[in-house]
Design a protein around this motif. Sequence first.
Motif, PDB file in Angstrom:
ATOM      1  N   LEU A 259     -59.661 -11.216  89.044  1.00 24.53           N
ATOM      2  CA  LEU A 259     -60.515 -10.707  88.209  1.00 24.53           C
ATOM      3  C   LEU A 259     -61.774 -10.608  89.073  1.00 24.53           C
ATOM      4  O   LEU A 259     -62.657  -9.491  89.027  1.00 24.53           O
TER       5      LEU A 259
ATOM      6  N   GLN B  16     -63.563  -7.096  90.380  1.00 27.97           N
ATOM      7  CA  GLN B  16     -64.498  -6.859  89.575  1.00 27.97           C
ATOM      8  C   GLN B  16     -64.115  -6.141  88.085  1.00 27.97           C
ATOM      9  O   GLN B  16     -64.253  -5.110  87.518  1.00 27.97           O
TER      10      GLN B  16
ATOM     11  N   GLU C 205     -63.454  -6.986  83.950  1.00 28.84           N
ATOM     12  CA  GLU C 205     -63.569  -7.802  82.941  1.00 28.84           C
ATOM     13  C   GLU C 205     -62.456  -8.141  82.012  1.00 28.84           C
ATOM     14  O   GLU C 205     -61.741  -7.158  81.623  1.00 28.84           O
TER      15      GLU C 205
ATOM     16  N   ARG D 208     -61.255  -9.584  78.224  1.00 29.26           N
ATOM     17  CA  ARG D 208     -61.440  -9.903  77.083  1.00 29.26           C
ATOM     18  C   ARG D 208     -60.273 -10.638  76.330  1.00 29.26           C
ATOM     19  O   ARG D 208     -59.300 -10.085  76.273  1.00 29.26           O
TER      20      ARG D 208
ATOM     21  N   ILE E  82     -61.876  -2.743  81.851  1.00 23.36           N
ATOM     22  CA  ILE E  82     -61.639  -4.118  81.011  1.00 23.36           C
ATOM     23  C   ILE E  82     -60.333  -4.269  80.797  1.00 23.36           C
ATOM     24  O   ILE E  82     -59.678  -3.154  80.412  1.00 23.36           O
TER      25      ILE E  82
ATOM     26  N   THR F  79     -57.712  -6.360  77.977  1.00 24.58           N
ATOM     27  CA  THR F  79     -57.880  -6.993  76.969  1.00 24.58           C
ATOM     28  C   THR F  79     -56.447  -7.746  76.579  1.00 24.58           C
ATOM     29  O   THR F  79     -55.463  -7.234  76.978  1.00 24.58           O
TER      30      THR F  79
END
Length: 952
Positions: free
Chosen positions: A671, A675, A677, A679, A716, A718
């Motif tokens: 991660l 880079q 993100e 969630r 992102i 998730t």
Amino acid sequence: MSLLLAACGWTSRAQAQDLRAIVELTPGVELYGATLTLGLALISVFLALAYIAERKHWRRRESHLVASLEQTRAQRDRAELFLSVDQQVFIAWDGPSGEPEIEGSPQRLLDASPSQGILDFSSWLTPAAAEALDGGVTRLRQRGEAFHIALAGVAGRRYDADGRAVGGRAMLRLREVSGERRELDSLRERCAEIEAYSEGLLALLEALPTPVWLRDNAGRIVFVNKAYAQAVEARDAEDGVERQVELLDEPARAACAEARAKGALWRDEITAVVGGERRRLCVIQAPFLKGAASIAFDRQEILNLRAEFQKQKDSHARTLDQLPIAVAIFDGSQQLIYRNATYEKLWRLSPVFLDARPSDGEILDRLRLAQRLPDEGDFRNWKARLLEAYRSPEQLQRLWHMPDGRTICVTIMPCLQGGVTYLYDDMTERYDLQSRFNALYRMQKETLDTLREGVAVFGADGRLRFGNPAFASLWRLAPSLLTEKPRFEAIAENCGALLHKGDSTWRDLRGVVTGLGESRAGFTRRVERNDGLVLDLSVQPLPEGASLLTFVDVSADVNVERALTERNTALLAAERLRNDFIHHVSYELRSPLTNINGFVHLLGEESTGPLNARQFEYLGYMRKSSDALLAIVDDILDLATIDEDALELEIEDVDPRAAIRGAVEGVQDRLVENQIELRIVEADDLGSFHGDSKRVRQILFNLLSNAIGFSRPGQIVTLAAMRRDGDVIFKVVDSGRGIPPEVLERVFDRFESHTAGSRHRGLGIGLSIVKAFMDLHGGKVLIDSALGEGTAVTCVFPGEERALDAPSESKGELVSAKRLIDAATQAVRGEAESRGVKLRVLPTITDEDIHCDESDVNRALETLLRGALACAGAGEAISFAALRREGEVAFKLSHRHAVQESDAALSEARAIVEANGGRMQVDFAAGEGVVISCVFASCVGEADQTTRSESQ
């Protein structure tokens, strides 16, 4: 002494006692002597007085008897006078065997001279009267039974016989009845006959099933029969008369009374309650001298039958109106009494004209004027011959060729009641179909003759009905043999020589061709002949006992198939060799990698010695590479273990949150490096579930690794965990480039790696391991992806007591998923533009179909879209797509606003989806928005298969 005193007349008890006392007081013998003398004197006096009194009595008796004798003689004279006046005869018998004594004048009575002729009863009486008189006389003489019989003589004279026993003698008196006496006897006989008739009539009335009753002049019921008592629910007839139970209502009784008073016949139909049921009765009342007699006929059954008959008649008329054959019925006077609608349509005659019941000749004349009859040179003779059917007992049939080109078959049937029935059948279409059928038959025969496949048809009798040239060529049969229509045995004998020894093909064919009923079952078989040819045989039973045999030469296909099979076997062996090599290499690499990792970790410890910054950096690179290589080797070894069914799960309570933390720790460096993100969305009611925690972490690790590898920096990923219907669901969503539809079907295959355009590198076994581990857990993994939008992978772990839901039954027509999504989008696009909401329709599938009601599913999708538009603000976006899953099509709608499960629009859409065999899921995570999925069973390829079947 007492006797003496009684003889002397001392009848008084008191006087006798006084005398006894005096005698007792007289002493001595003198007293007794005196007493005896006195007694004798008294006796003498008494006897003298008694004699004088008795003599006077006998004189009076004698005078009385003399007077009685004179009177008797006078009566006898009068009786003889009377007997002589009346024609009668007396016959007396002293006993059963005594001779008869006849008094009177038999000659005057019988007109017979011999006196003994009167005892020959059969000579002057009718046989029945003679037998009755003879029987009465016999019983009289033997048992003294009296009788009185009226007799009829052979000469028409009538007699009266009276027999009785008098003074121990049997007396028979015969006398001729004449004048008033004869009339009286005749009236008596008539009265007896009337009484007999009356009894018979009453018995008949009693036995009648219809109510009968009699009234007197006062209107009281004096007689009812059993049927009347049952109708008024009385115990019996006497109870009905006693209680005066009435069958008729008050108005009917008043009308009966009025007619009875006038002495007129009354008849009417009324409604009355009979046996507790309301019935329609026909009541007739006929007056007589002392009252009136009534009878009630139950008309209800007749009315019901009449109504039923009318219904049947109307039904038959409606049925005849639906027939394609024109029907016309004429009575004996040749008048039209019925025609159906087809008759009017066929001849185009006015209903007004037909309702007037025209004659057969009038209809023919009108049709001739309208040029709707066959062209005949001598129409009068043609018409006369046609009308002769009214006098013919046979059914006639004629073909009429009409001027307009039609051909009508006319059938004329005589009716039992007179008249005829015409049936007009338009044979034009039938003849046209027959000609077309013949042309089609010739065309099909020519087509079958040109086929390369051998075709043979056998009839129910086992004879060859058809065989094309290809059949004769394949089995080396002479064309002349086929033209002879040989039996199956002859064909089998010629063809069996080309088969290998022991081949039962033609014996099995005999069971189908010559079998009966249900024993005939078709089959297919590949036949290899002794000359090297390979034929595909198919035999199918046809209607009416026929059988169809087809033979296709597949020798070339079989050779190609064998070559492909050998090549496939070689490829499978190569694949097994590759897998074995990879597994062997993996086992061989694991030990060196373990040593390398150990020394790398050992070098990184301070106890080994200090390292400069560059050395430490190089050591980190070595650690990462060795860890990655070791993970690949472990994955390959896991697959090998799964292939050998040697992998066993260590089932325990798995904490979904702990599994997520363990997986996230494994990808933390990736991660940071990429880079990305991450969630994490966790529901509050996750709880735990049964599974292997190590394999669950491995599943999540592989999914996160794939999502990170296919994401660009700054995007992102998730990871969501939730519980739905007892199942625990993990969902990994990325916003990468997505997976093409043609690749999506193979993502779970081993060594399938499609990394073009991404930084992800691997052997292509990560998702294969995920799929294998999910199968071991009894769960399922689903992938939804769209190019340019990203990918969502969902893993569903079953709950502890979850029961597999039965698949919903598909219903409705076959509808394209693309058409559904396009229609729903088009319906709300105007509303979205007016609200300023971006409606993104993602690239969707194109060849999937679902079974549903198209209008219902369109309404459900529109409802969901409008609900999402109502929640979205200006400038926000709503995504709508149709995605392919394993055997399913999912419509997904996503936006960033929460919805309630109890929302009316959502409930309506759920009901519609479930009614069409689908299911609807709503996934919501705080900060991530909501995803609504409508899932239906996919029918991909079904339409193509249907098209192929229709083309075949």
